[in-house]
Design an enzyme around this catalytic site. Structure first.
Site, mmCIF file in Angstrom:
data_model
loop_
_atom_site.group_PDB
_atom_site.id
_atom_site.type_symbol
_atom_site.label_atom_id
_atom_site.label_comp_id
_atom_site.label_asym_id
_atom_site.label_seq_id
_atom_site.Cartn_x
_atom_site.Cartn_y
_atom_site.Cartn_z
ATOM 1 N N LYS A 73 -10.608 5.148 50.854
ATOM 2 C CA LYS A 73 -9.907 4.189 51.714
ATOM 3 C C LYS A 73 -8.418 4.529 51.818
ATOM 4 O O LYS A 73 -7.794 4.250 52.832
ATOM 5 C CB LYS A 73 -10.143 2.754 51.221
ATOM 6 C CG LYS A 73 -11.596 2.328 51.469
ATOM 7 C CD LYS A 73 -11.835 0.841 51.468
ATOM 8 C CE LYS A 73 -13.255 0.557 51.955
ATOM 9 N NZ LYS A 73 -13.715 -0.805 51.696
ATOM 10 N N LYS B 102 -20.801 7.249 55.309
ATOM 11 C CA LYS B 102 -21.534 6.004 55.083
ATOM 12 C C LYS B 102 -21.298 5.058 56.254
ATOM 13 O O LYS B 102 -20.175 4.967 56.748
ATOM 14 C CB LYS B 102 -20.992 5.364 53.790
ATOM 15 C CG LYS B 102 -21.716 4.112 53.353
ATOM 16 C CD LYS B 102 -21.008 3.435 52.199
ATOM 17 C CE LYS B 102 -19.915 2.509 52.653
ATOM 18 N NZ LYS B 102 -19.700 1.299 51.857
ATOM 19 N N LYS C 64 -18.371 -1.094 58.052
ATOM 20 C CA LYS C 64 -17.854 -2.067 59.012
ATOM 21 C C LYS C 64 -16.531 -1.598 59.598
ATOM 22 O O LYS C 64 -16.251 -1.807 60.756
ATOM 23 C CB LYS C 64 -17.627 -3.418 58.315
ATOM 24 C CG LYS C 64 -18.892 -4.112 57.895
ATOM 25 C CD LYS C 64 -18.560 -5.480 57.345
ATOM 26 C CE LYS C 64 -19.160 -5.693 55.978
ATOM 27 N NZ LYS C 64 -18.423 -5.043 54.894
HETATM 28 N N1 AQP Z 1 -24.065 2.250 54.603
HETATM 29 C C1 AQP Z 1 -24.565 1.487 53.640
HETATM 30 N N2 AQP Z 1 -25.791 1.730 53.147
HETATM 31 C C2 AQP Z 1 -26.318 0.931 52.165
HETATM 32 N N3 AQP Z 1 -25.667 -0.143 51.666
HETATM 33 C C3 AQP Z 1 -24.444 -0.428 52.153
HETATM 34 N N4 AQP Z 1 -23.555 -1.403 51.871
HETATM 35 C C4 AQP Z 1 -22.453 -1.231 52.639
HETATM 36 N N5 AQP Z 1 -22.602 -0.167 53.429
HETATM 37 C C5 AQP Z 1 -23.829 0.366 53.152
HETATM 38 C C6 AQP Z 1 -23.769 -2.469 50.909
HETATM 39 O O1 AQP Z 1 -23.406 -3.693 51.558
HETATM 40 C C7 AQP Z 1 -22.877 -4.586 50.594
HETATM 41 C C8 AQP Z 1 -21.652 -5.243 51.127
HETATM 42 O O2 AQP Z 1 -20.646 -4.294 51.301
HETATM 43 P P1 AQP Z 1 -19.131 -4.730 51.365
HETATM 44 O O3 AQP Z 1 -18.919 -5.578 52.509
HETATM 45 O O4 AQP Z 1 -18.717 -5.335 50.063
HETATM 46 O O5 AQP Z 1 -18.260 -3.462 51.451
HETATM 47 P P2 AQP Z 1 -18.589 -1.993 51.638
HETATM 48 O O6 AQP Z 1 -19.587 -1.501 50.663
HETATM 49 O O7 AQP Z 1 -17.280 -1.281 51.635
HETATM 50 O O8 AQP Z 1 -19.235 -2.077 53.082
HETATM 51 P P3 AQP Z 1 -18.676 -1.495 54.399
HETATM 52 O O9 AQP Z 1 -19.522 -1.953 55.506
HETATM 53 O O10 AQP Z 1 -18.465 -0.041 54.245
HETATM 54 O O11 AQP Z 1 -17.289 -2.268 54.573
HETATM 55 P P4 AQP Z 1 -15.847 -1.697 54.736
HETATM 56 O O12 AQP Z 1 -15.895 -0.775 55.916
HETATM 57 O O13 AQP Z 1 -14.996 -2.895 54.994
HETATM 58 O O14 AQP Z 1 -15.483 -1.009 53.472
HETATM 59 C C9 AQP Z 1 -22.652 -3.795 49.309
HETATM 60 O O15 AQP Z 1 -23.644 -4.159 48.373
HETATM 61 C C10 AQP Z 1 -22.813 -2.375 49.725
HETATM 62 O O16 AQP Z 1 -23.395 -1.595 48.679
#
Ligand code: AQP
Length: 325
Positions: free
Chosen positions: A111, A191, A194
């Protein structure tokens, strides 16, 4: 009954990675555990965001979680900022967290690279707040995708350090590994996230889904339709199984392998199955969104329940620390 805690950031559209990597499992856990699921809006502050969009993001995400099957009668659903004890405990835990470990976290590095102009201390101490989220409810089980394994390991380390210094206040949380460990974005490389422009959201309109799937990454070694495909390594093929039956998926993969289907055919099948699969979630989420008062009620009730549990833990923590009464 054991306690489960998990959270999701309102940092953008709720996507199929979040759904299969996290929320689908949460839905199944509601009958087996005492569950707390949290919209972790304080975590989302670590990335650049539009303050005017935050209310809407929390409501939309909550609507989508409810539409996915989270049931406020069987799980506590709440917003992290409604329970200030998360921040209080995070500060306390920061005093037993080894600084070096924080800077080694993969997500911090990724990040930081993504937003080099916004490498804030919160981004680095994110895992401490995550440890506080879990320990505040003395949760023993934490469902995690592969991206969160390292953070949970650190939370366990923080837990052990606190307990060894101040007494046995927290049980050590154990991971529950989710089925979809990591879903890649439509770029086929990073990955699905969001905050990246590479996701398919559960509430995307059918036309948007079709367009995203049409432009998704496919097997680069397959130059023309007659070339046999490689379903084991093809991104589009890797998603088929989430939206089709095992028999259908096997047929699609066979069609690809024998070149009776080209990538366009594979994508068309994937898009149509995805549209069909996600339609009920999209429709239910729209119903919830039409009643923001109900969403507010769910989150308000959830926060009330969570605060009772949080206060109980914080009494034990303050006592263990010897803070002035
Ligand atoms: N691509 C993914 N595949 C499988 N699991 C995923 N998770 C996120 N992306 C994937 C799981 O979703 C849960 C919530 O995630 P989060 O909102 O806490 O943050 P994150 O993991 O950082 O998800 P994002 O979508 O990538 O958000 P941003 O872009 O804001 O950082 C977690 O249990 C995660 O494992």
């Amino acid at each position: 009954m054991e306690t489960v805690f998990s959270g999701i950031q309102p940092s953008g559209g709720f996507h199929i990675g979040n759904y299969f990597g996290a929320v689908q499992n949460w839905v199944e856990m509601q009958d087996k555990y005492r569950c707390l699921f949290c919209v972790v809006d304080l975590h989302a502050l670590t990335q650049t965001y539009d303050t005017k969009a935050m209310q809407e993001r929390v409501e939309t995400l909550t609507a989508e979680l409810l539409a996915s099957g989270l049931d406020p009668n069987r799980a506590v659903l709440f917003a992290q900022s409604h329970v200030p004890e998360h921040s209080e405990l995070a500060w306390i835990l920061s005093t037993v967290t080894p600084y070096g470990e924080l800077s080694r976290m993969t997500q911090f590095k990724e990040k930081s690279e993504r937003e080099p102009e916004n490498i804030n201390a919160g981004l680095m101490s994110y895992p401490i707040l995550m440890a506080a989220d879990i320990l505040l409810y003395r949760a023993t089980r934490v469902p995690v995708g592969v991206d969160q394994v390292q953070h949970l390991e650190l939370a366990r380390e923080i837990c052990r350090r606190f307990n060894s210094r101040f007494g046995n206040v927290f049980p050590e949380p154990q991971p529950i590994h989710t089925k979809a460990l990591k879903i890649l974005g439509v770029d086929g490389k990073q990955k699905m996230s969001k905050s990246l422009d590479n996701s398919i959201q559960v509430s995307d309109d059918p036309e948007v889904i079709r367009k995203k799937v049409k432009n998704a990454f496919t097997d680069p070694t397959r130059l023309k339709k007659a070339d046999p495909g490689h379903p084991d390594t093809c991104y589009v093929c890797s998603l088929q199984g989430y939206f089709a039956t095992p028999e259908e998926t096997a047929t699609y993969h066979d069609n690809c392998r024998t070149a009776s289907w080209g990538c366009v055919d594979s994508k068309r099948a994937l898009a149509e199955n995805m549209v069909k699969y996600l339609a009920p979630i999209r429709e239910k989420a729209a119903e919830w969104k039409a009643h923001p008062d109900r969403i507010r009620q769910v989150l308000g009730d959830g926060a009330q329940t969570a605060r009772v549990l949080a206060n109980d833990t914080m009494d034990k923590v303050r006592e263990a620390l010897g803070l002035y009464k």
